[in-house]
Structure formats: C-alpha cells, structure tokens
Enzyme design. Structure first.
Site, PDB file in Angstrom:
ATOM      1  N   ASN A 112      14.058  18.966 -78.071  1.00 11.03           N
ATOM      2  CA  ASN A 112      13.226  19.681 -79.047  1.00 11.03           C
ATOM      3  C   ASN A 112      13.128  18.848 -80.325  1.00 11.03           C
ATOM      4  O   ASN A 112      13.687  17.752 -80.390  1.00 11.03           O
ATOM      5  CB  ASN A 112      13.789  21.086 -79.321  1.00 11.03           C
ATOM      6  CG  ASN A 112      15.195  21.031 -79.872  1.00 11.03           C
ATOM      7  OD1 ASN A 112      15.423  20.529 -80.967  1.00 11.03           O
ATOM      8  ND2 ASN A 112      16.162  21.529 -79.102  1.00 11.03           N
ATOM      9  N   ASP A 140      18.157  26.378 -74.288  1.00 14.18           N
ATOM     10  CA  ASP A 140      18.539  27.616 -73.597  1.00 14.18           C
ATOM     11  C   ASP A 140      18.592  27.403 -72.089  1.00 14.18           C
ATOM     12  O   ASP A 140      19.242  28.162 -71.379  1.00 14.18           O
ATOM     13  CB  ASP A 140      17.530  28.722 -73.922  1.00 14.18           C
ATOM     14  CG  ASP A 140      17.670  29.178 -75.372  1.00 14.18           C
ATOM     15  OD1 ASP A 140      18.821  29.280 -75.840  1.00 14.18           O
ATOM     16  OD2 ASP A 140      16.641  29.404 -76.037  1.00 14.18           O
ATOM     17  N   LYS A 193      15.479   7.722 -61.071  1.00  9.85           N
ATOM     18  CA  LYS A 193      14.220   8.080 -61.742  1.00  9.85           C
ATOM     19  C   LYS A 193      13.265   8.754 -60.748  1.00  9.85           C
ATOM     20  O   LYS A 193      13.042   8.212 -59.650  1.00  9.85           O
ATOM     21  CB  LYS A 193      13.589   6.809 -62.307  1.00  9.85           C
ATOM     22  CG  LYS A 193      12.377   7.088 -63.138  1.00  9.85           C
ATOM     23  CD  LYS A 193      11.779   5.808 -63.684  1.00  9.85           C
ATOM     24  CE  LYS A 193      10.453   6.118 -64.341  1.00  9.85           C
ATOM     25  NZ  LYS A 193       9.665   4.923 -64.582  1.00  9.85           N
ATOM     26  N   PHE A 248      21.728  30.693 -87.019  1.00  9.92           N
ATOM     27  CA  PHE A 248      20.349  30.487 -87.441  1.00  9.92           C
ATOM     28  C   PHE A 248      19.441  31.195 -86.434  1.00  9.92           C
ATOM     29  O   PHE A 248      19.838  31.421 -85.288  1.00  9.92           O
ATOM     30  CB  PHE A 248      20.005  28.992 -87.455  1.00  9.92           C
ATOM     31  CG  PHE A 248      20.286  28.332 -88.774  1.00  9.92           C
ATOM     32  CD1 PHE A 248      21.581  28.069 -89.166  1.00  9.92           C
ATOM     33  CD2 PHE A 248      19.245  27.971 -89.629  1.00  9.92           C
ATOM     34  CE1 PHE A 248      21.850  27.461 -90.381  1.00  9.92           C
ATOM     35  CE2 PHE A 248      19.494  27.354 -90.842  1.00  9.92           C
ATOM     36  CZ  PHE A 248      20.802  27.103 -91.218  1.00  9.92           C
ATOM     37  N   LYS A 286      19.778  39.236 -82.996  1.00 11.52           N
ATOM     38  CA  LYS A 286      20.703  38.109 -82.752  1.00 11.52           C
ATOM     39  C   LYS A 286      21.961  38.260 -83.612  1.00 11.52           C
ATOM     40  O   LYS A 286      23.066  37.997 -83.160  1.00 11.52           O
ATOM     41  CB  LYS A 286      20.023  36.767 -83.084  1.00 11.52           C
ATOM     42  CG  LYS A 286      19.087  36.308 -81.984  1.00 11.52           C
ATOM     43  CD  LYS A 286      18.420  34.983 -82.297  1.00 11.52           C
ATOM     44  CE  LYS A 286      17.432  34.638 -81.196  1.00 11.52           C
ATOM     45  NZ  LYS A 286      16.526  33.553 -81.519  1.00 11.52           N
ATOM     46  N   LYS A 296      25.290  38.597 -81.424  1.00 15.06           N
ATOM     47  CA  LYS A 296      26.176  37.421 -81.419  1.00 15.06           C
ATOM     48  C   LYS A 296      27.381  37.608 -82.361  1.00 15.06           C
ATOM     49  O   LYS A 296      28.136  36.678 -82.589  1.00 15.06           O
ATOM     50  CB  LYS A 296      25.383  36.159 -81.795  1.00 15.06           C
ATOM     51  CG  LYS A 296      24.234  35.880 -80.806  1.00 15.06           C
ATOM     52  CD  LYS A 296      23.613  34.518 -80.978  1.00 15.06           C
ATOM     53  CE  LYS A 296      22.363  34.361 -80.119  1.00 15.06           C
ATOM     54  NZ  LYS A 296      22.026  32.988 -79.783  1.00 15.06           N
TER      55      LYS A 296
END
Ligand code: PMT
Length: 400
Positions: A211, A281, A291, A326, A340, A344
């Site tokens: 990401n 995730d 490959k 976050f 969350k 959490k």
C-alpha cells in the site's frame, strides 16, 4: 550545572580515528560542570595520548587493569559505583561485540560488565563493518538490554568511502546524554512500541501486495515520543525513512506476519503502544516459489486473512498499558472508527481524513480527529505530520 544532569561521567574510548573527537566530548562535559574519568583501550591510545586525556579530564586515565596504584582500589568496581552514566565514544565493532556477549578482557570491557548505570554508545566504523549482520545483531542485543545507541551518522569515512558508520558529532552525543537526564521529560522511564509504514505480502519472489504508506506518520510519532523521554521500539515495514534519535530502537520487517511477531516480542514491556502502520488485511495463501509466468488467461490469487495485530494486543492489554490505534476510512468515517476503538480495546483512536487534500498516505501533512473511549471527539486542522504526532502524544500524556 543543570538540574538532573549527571555529576560523574565516564567516557570509554576505543581504537578508531574518531577517538580524537572524544577529546571534544570530554571538554563538553567538563564545561557543563561534570567530573569526567576516562577509560581507554590500548588501541585507543594509538590515536590519542594519555597526556591529552588526563589534561582535558583532569583525572588519571584508567587503561591497565593490572597497574598498581599507591592506593588499593579495584578500578572497574570503584569506577562503576562512582559513575552516574557512561558513554563509549567511539565504540568499535570489537567493543560492541564484547559488550553484547559479556566478554571482559581489558579495563574498558571489564568496567562495562560491572556498570549498572545509564549506558550510551556511539558506534564508529567502516560502513560495511557497520552493516555486517553480527554487528547489527550485537547492537540489537545491547539496545534490548537498555543501552542507548547514538548514531552512527552517514558521511565521509576515514577509509576514504562514504556511508553510514561515522561517529556522531560530540555535540550531538552530549545533547542526547544531557537530554536523557533532563528532569522535565514527561515520558522519562516509559517504554513505547510504535509501528510504521506498509507491509509487503509476497505473491512470488518479485511481486507483492502493498500500500502507499510511507512511514512518515509512524517515524514522526516515534521521534516525538523519544524526544519526550520514552524509550521507543519502532517496528517498521519497508520505508526510506530514517531516524537518528538515540532512544529509538528500529526493527525492520516486511510482512504482516513479521510485524505481528515483532509486536508480540516488544509489546509485553511497552507502557505505550501506537499502531500507525498500514498492515495488510489479506496475504497470498501460498506465495509462488518462482516468478509467475504471464499467460493468456487471467490470474487468480487466493488470499487469507492476516492477524489483526492491534486487536490481538488490545485483547492482551495489561493494567497500566496505553494503546492507541489509527483508522483509515473512506466512508462512515466516525462510526467505523468508533467501532474499531471498542472492538480493538483501545484508549483512543486517530482517524485520518481521506477527504481532505494532502492528508494521509505519503503526504508530509495529515488531518486527523482523535476519538476517546468516552466518545469525546477532538478534530485538528491539516498539519505537518510532526505537529500531528505532537498533538497525539500530548493527548496521550494528558491521559496517561
Ligand atoms: O505512512 P504515511 O504515508 O505517513 O501514512 C500514514 C497512515 C495514513 C498510514 C497512518 O496515519 C494510518 O492511518 N495508519 C493506519 C492505516 C490502517 O491500516 O488503518 P485501518 O483502519 O485499516 O486499521 C486500523 C488499525 O488496526 C490501525 O492502527 C492498524 O495499524 C491496525 N491493524 C490493521 C490491520 C491488521 N492486520 N493489523 C493491525 O494492527
């Protein structure tokens, strides 16, 4: 002398060209009103003379374990008791290896084994030696034992090359040591665990799922926590970010599974945990060993869920531990972040705005809202990530 500053300082000097800079370090501590004793290896004395050391420190040099002085004294024990702190600068690969492995075969290494006071080392060596796995392993061991590692810096090296291995400047070493002893630091004595950056989940040996996280937010948080006195372990995914803060112990990982392992290892001791990493995730169920070749049809990948690190740490949260998460949401931001926060088991959550331009991934700025467990919502303007980190840490200190 500033309040809280160490009165008795021992400077250990090992054999390396940076030994000449240790002379400035002696002067800086002397000028600050500290009494300084120096312990040097015989190799150090190839670079600097006993006369220089004794003139600057105004104390006898300790170098030879077996030299008899008129007064009976076991120096490595009496020095260890006398000192408020000890700094090894420059610290060669050799002394780092001895310290990490409990070897005591000369005056300096014997004293280092006996001392139980805050210990600082400023490594200095060739960049290839510094990058060597054994040296890195030894440094990690020392850091885990609570030793503060200052530098090294990047730059021109005595061997003619350029790279990481140059001893930090004496002024920086002096500031770091004095900063450690400053009484005003609100997080002094606290241990913090911070995560930063992305994770890369391998598809095959050359491709991954990742990401856009740059690590900027997490590194800023680690630096602010360390500046406020905390000893920080920074577990980071792949990033180009660097830090010179001596109270940050950096642990590099690549995948979500590695980040989980590292967090498990360091979370037990942590008083503060801040998870700003953008953890994948999902991860490929079975990364291909070779490959993957292109063919005419489409490619299907089976993905399996990764462990939710933050949820797992929240579940095992111990008394007195403070956990901050976050949230990165693109819809129903507040409601999702609140879910969350509770699921959490966090103390508060920092919601990034994905709607504000120049906020979030990769930017130098971020616009966040802090949501507390009691439902209190504190929005902030778009700010530089360092300032955002300061706001988050100030919020934490107010609650802590
Ligand atoms: O790195 P930068 O470019 O500076 O960008 C900063 C940032 C945008 C990445 C950062 O501010 C941020 O928002 N990080 C969290 C991103 C994220 O993964 O959010 P989330 O809502 O998917 O996850 C919620 C929380 O659970 C996060 O604290 C995350 O670290 C944690 N998590 C998520 C998944 C997982 N498997 N394990 C986790 O611990």
């Amino acid at each position: 002398m500033t309040e809280g500053a160490p009165k008795h300082v021992i400077i250990g000097i090992t054999g390396g060209i940076a030994a000449y800079k240790a002379m400035t370090l002696i002067r800086l501590f002397k000028s600050a009103g500290c009494e300084v004793k120096v312990v040097a290896t015989t190799n150090a004395l190839e670079f600097v003379t006993p006369l220089t050391i004794e003139t600057l420190s105004q104390n006898a040099l300790y170098c030879d374990t077996f030299k008899r002085s008129e007064q009976f004294d076991v120096h490595h024990i009496s020095h260890a008791d006398w000192a408020d702190c000890m700094i090894v600068a420059p610290a060669s690969a050799d002394i780092i290896g001895k310290m990490a492995n409990g070897i005591a075969d000369d005056a300096l290494s014997t004293l280092l084994l006996a001392i139980k006071k805050p210990l600082f080392i400023a490594p200095a060596m060739n960049n290839k030696m510094y990058a060597n796995e054994a040296v890195q392993r030894n440094l990690a061991t020392l850091q885990q034992q609570g030793c503060h590692i200052i530098g090294p810096a990047e730059g021109f090296l005595a061997c003619g090359t350029t790279g990481k291995g140059r001893m930090e400047e004496p002024e920086k070493i002096f500031d770091d040591v004095m900063g450690y002893f400053s009484k005003d630091l609100p997080l002094k004595g606290k241990r913090a665990l911070v995560t930063a950056g992305p994770t890369y989940e391998p598809i095959d040996p050359v491709r991954f799922i990742g990401n856009h996280s740059s690590g900027k937010m997490g590194f800023a948080l680690a630096e602010v926590l360390a500046d406020k006195g905390a000893d920080v372990t920074l577990v980071t995914g792949p990033t180009v970010q660097t830090t010179q803060q001596s109270h940050i112990h950096r642990v590099d990982v690549t995948t979500a599974a590695q980040m989980y392992e590292a967090c498990l290892k360091y979370s037990a001791d942590a008083d503060i945990i801040i998870m700003s990493a953008a953890v994948a995730d999902y991860t490929p169920a079975a990364p291909a060993p070779e490959k993957i070749k292109k063919n005419d049809s489409s490619l299907q990948l089976e993905l399996v869920k990764t462990t939710d690190i933050l949820a797992s740490l929240g579940k095992n949260k111990r008394d007195g531990q403070y956990i901050v998460g976050f949230a990165l949401e693109t819809e129903n931001e507040l409601a999702n972040a609140q879910t969350k926060l509770h699921n959490k088991n966090l103390d508060f959550i920092v919601l990034n705005s994905t709607k504000t331009p120049k906020s979030g991934f990769n930017y130098d700025t971020n616009q966040v809202t802090i949501i507390d467990r009691d439902g209190k919502i504190t929005p902030f303007d778009l700010q530089d990530k360092h300032k955002v980190a300061q706001n988050i840490v100030d919020h934490l200190i107010a609650k802590f």
